[in-house]
Design a protein around this motif. Structure first.
Motif, PDB file in Angstrom:
ATOM      1  N   LYS A  35       0.794  -0.999   0.007  1.00  0.00           N
ATOM      2  CA  LYS A  35      -0.149  -0.030   0.058  1.00  0.00           C
ATOM      3  C   LYS A  35       0.692   1.382  -0.085  1.00  0.00           C
ATOM      4  N   GLU A  50      -5.370  10.598  -6.026  1.00  0.00           N
ATOM      5  CA  GLU A  50      -5.274   9.269  -5.945  1.00  0.00           C
ATOM      6  C   GLU A  50      -4.457   8.818  -4.632  1.00  0.00           C
ATOM      7  N   SER A  53      -6.299   9.315  -1.486  1.00  0.00           N
ATOM      8  CA  SER A  53      -7.537   8.479  -1.551  1.00  0.00           C
ATOM      9  C   SER A  53      -6.811   6.914  -0.873  1.00  0.00           C
ATOM     10  N   LYS A  54      -5.538   6.671  -1.530  1.00  0.00           N
ATOM     11  CA  LYS A  54      -4.498   5.335  -1.210  1.00  0.00           C
ATOM     12  C   LYS A  54      -4.089   5.542   0.243  1.00  0.00           C
ATOM     13  N   THR A  55      -3.684   6.961   0.659  1.00  0.00           N
ATOM     14  CA  THR A  55      -3.394   7.234   2.113  1.00  0.00           C
ATOM     15  C   THR A  55      -4.380   7.074   3.037  1.00  0.00           C
ATOM     16  N   TYR A  56      -5.682   7.383   2.610  1.00  0.00           N
ATOM     17  CA  TYR A  56      -6.873   7.141   3.746  1.00  0.00           C
ATOM     18  C   TYR A  56      -6.983   5.567   3.842  1.00  0.00           C
ATOM     19  N   GLU A  57      -6.928   5.043   2.616  1.00  0.00           N
ATOM     20  CA  GLU A  57      -7.054   3.616   2.632  1.00  0.00           C
ATOM     21  C   GLU A  57      -6.083   2.736   3.660  1.00  0.00           C
ATOM     22  N   LYS A  60      -6.693   3.609   7.141  1.00  0.00           N
ATOM     23  CA  LYS A  60      -7.803   2.577   7.681  1.00  0.00           C
ATOM     24  C   LYS A  60      -7.236   1.009   7.709  1.00  0.00           C
ATOM     25  N   PHE A  61      -6.380   0.760   6.955  1.00  0.00           N
ATOM     26  CA  PHE A  61      -5.988  -0.761   7.202  1.00  0.00           C
ATOM     27  C   PHE A  61      -5.122  -0.933   8.422  1.00  0.00           C
TER      28      PHE A  61
END
Lengths: 126, 229
Positions: A35, A50, A53-57, A60-61
Motif C-alpha cells: 500500500k 489518488e 485516497s490511497k493514504t486514507y485506505e 484505515k488498513f
C-alpha cells in the motif's frame, strides 16, 4: 499425569503460536508495504487525489491491523507508527511532498522492523 | 513471541544450571527446579506490570512456559531417576560411621560451623553421637544417632502396644467456630456426636475457638474468651 498433559498442551499452543506469529506479521507487513508503494507511485506520477485516497485506505488498513499487532508488539513502536500515519494526509493536502515522502519511508522502515524484530533469529534472541 | 519463548527457555536452563552449580547450601527447602521457577516467576511477573508499553503476552507467555517446564520436568524426574539425580542431585553422607567426610564437606562448600549448626538444630551438641548424617537434596541434614545416644523408644523398653497406652492423634474438629468435616470423618465421628458434646458442654458452635478429638471420645474443647453475639 493430568497436569503433565495440560502442560504439554499449553506448551504446544505457545510453540505453534510463537512460530506462526512471524508468518502473520510477514503477511501484514507485505500488505502494508504494498500500500505504501502504491502511494509512492501515485506521488511520483503527480496523482495527488489518488495518493490521498490511497493514504486514507492505508490509514484505515493500519488501524484494523493495529488492534491485533498491539497484543504482541511493544506498544511504543505501534504508537510511533500511528502518529506518523496521522501526519500523512495533512502533509499531502498542504503539498509538503518531500516531508510526506520521508515520513512514508520512515513508516515503511518501522513496519518492516516489526516483522524483522519478531523473527526468531540468533541476533534477535541474543 | 518466539523470541520471548526461546529467551524464557534459555533463561530457565541457565538459572537451573546456575542454582545447581551453587550447590545445596543455597537451595534450602526448595528443590532446585522449584527454586529456579520461583526466582524467574517473581521477576517475570513484575516486568509487564511495571512497563505498560510491554504487551501482557510478554509476561503471560514466559510465565506459562515456566510453569509448564516445571511440571514437565518434575514429571520426567518422577519417571527417570537419572534425570532426578541430574537436576536435584543425590543425598550425600557428610558423616559416615561417625567420621566426617572432609573431602565431601569441601566439595559441598559446607563449613564445619554450618555442619555443627545443622546438628545443633536437631538437638545434637556432640559430634561423637552421630553415626550417619546425610545432606538431603533440599539442603537439610538428616541424622542417625549412635545407639547409646538415641532416645529411648517403647521398642527398646519392650513395652507392648495396648489400648490403654496407645494415644491416638488428635484431629482438629472445630476451628474458630467452623466444623472441619474431613477431620470429623477421620476420627469416625459425625455431627450428631458433635451436637451432643456441645450440648453437654453448654456451648454453641460459633463460640468454640478450638476443638480436637481422637476416635476414642478423648476431646479438648477451648471456648472463645470473647464470645460472638
Amino acid at each position: 499425569m493430568r497436569r503433565f498433559v495440560i502442560s504439554i498442551i499449553i506448551l504446544s499452543l505457545i510453540i505453534i503460536s510463537a512460530f506462526s506469529l512471524p508468518i502473520y506479521f510477514k503477511k501484514t507487513t507485505l500488505e502494508l508495504t504494498q500500500k505504501i508503494d502504491e502511494i509512492n507511485i501515485n506521488i511520483k506520477n503527480n496523482n495527488k487525489q489518488e495518493a490521498i485516497s490511497k493514504t486514507y485506505e492505508f490509514s484505515k488498513f493500519w488501524h484494523d491491523k493495529k488492534n491485533i499487532i498491539t497484543v504482541f508488539v511493544n506498544n511504543d513502536e505501534i504508537d510511533h507508527i500511528t502518529y506518523s500515519i496521522s501526519r500523512l494526509v495533512p502533509l499531502l493536502k498542504y503539498n509538503n511532498i518531500s516531508e510526506f515522502s520521508s515520513n512514508l519511508s520512515y513508516i515503511k522502515i518501522l513496519i518492516i522492523s516489526i516483522y524483522i524484530d519478531d523473527i526468531p533469529s540468533l541476533s534477535n534472541i541474543f | 513471541m518466539a523470541i520471548v519463548f526461546i529467551r524464557t527457555l534459555i533463561l530457565y536452563l541457565l538459572v537451573l544450571i546456575g542454582v545447581r552449580l551453587m550447590g545445596k547450601r543455597q537451595v534450602s527447602e526448595l528443590q532446585t527446579s522449584e527454586l529456579v521457577t520461583t526466582i524467574l516467576l517473581s521477576n517475570i511477573s513484575i516486568m509487564p506490570i511495571q512497563e505498560t508499553s510491554i504487551p501482557l503476552f510478554y509476561g503471560i507467555v514466559p510465565l506459562l512456559s515456566l510453569i509448564c517446564f516445571e511440571v514437565i520436568l518434575s514429571f520426567v524426574c518422577l519417571k527417570s531417576s537419572k534425570t532426578r539425580h541430574l537436576i536435584s542431585g543425590r543425598p550425600k553422607a557428610v558423616i559416615n560411621n561417625g567420621v566426617i567426610n572432609q573431602k565431601l564437606l569441601l566439595d559441598l562448600r559446607l563449613s564445619v560451623d554450618d555442619l555443627m549448626a545443622q546438628l545443633r538444630q536437631q538437638q545434637i551438641f556432640d559430634i561423637r553421637d552421630v553415626e550417619l548424617a546425610m545432606l538431603e537434596i533440599n539442603g537439610t541434614l538428616s541424622v542417625y544417632q549412635k545407639f547409646n545416644s538415641r532416645n529411648i523408644t517403647t521398642q527398646m523398653l519392650n513395652i507392648k502396644d495396648t489400648k490403654e497406652n496407645n494415644n491416638e492423634p488428635q484431629f482438629i474438629i472445630i476451628s474458630d467456630g467452623t466444623i472441619i468435616e474431613d477431620n470429623l470423618n477421620l476420627c469416625n465421628k459425625n455431627k450428631n456426636w458433635l451436637d451432643l458434646i456441645l450440648k453437654s458442654e453448654n456451648q454453641s458452635l460459633k463460640n468454640i475457638l478450638l476443638m480436637t478429638s481422637d476416635s476414642k471420645d478423648n476431646y479438648v474443647l477451648i471456648p472463645k474468651e470473647i464470645k460472638n453475639s
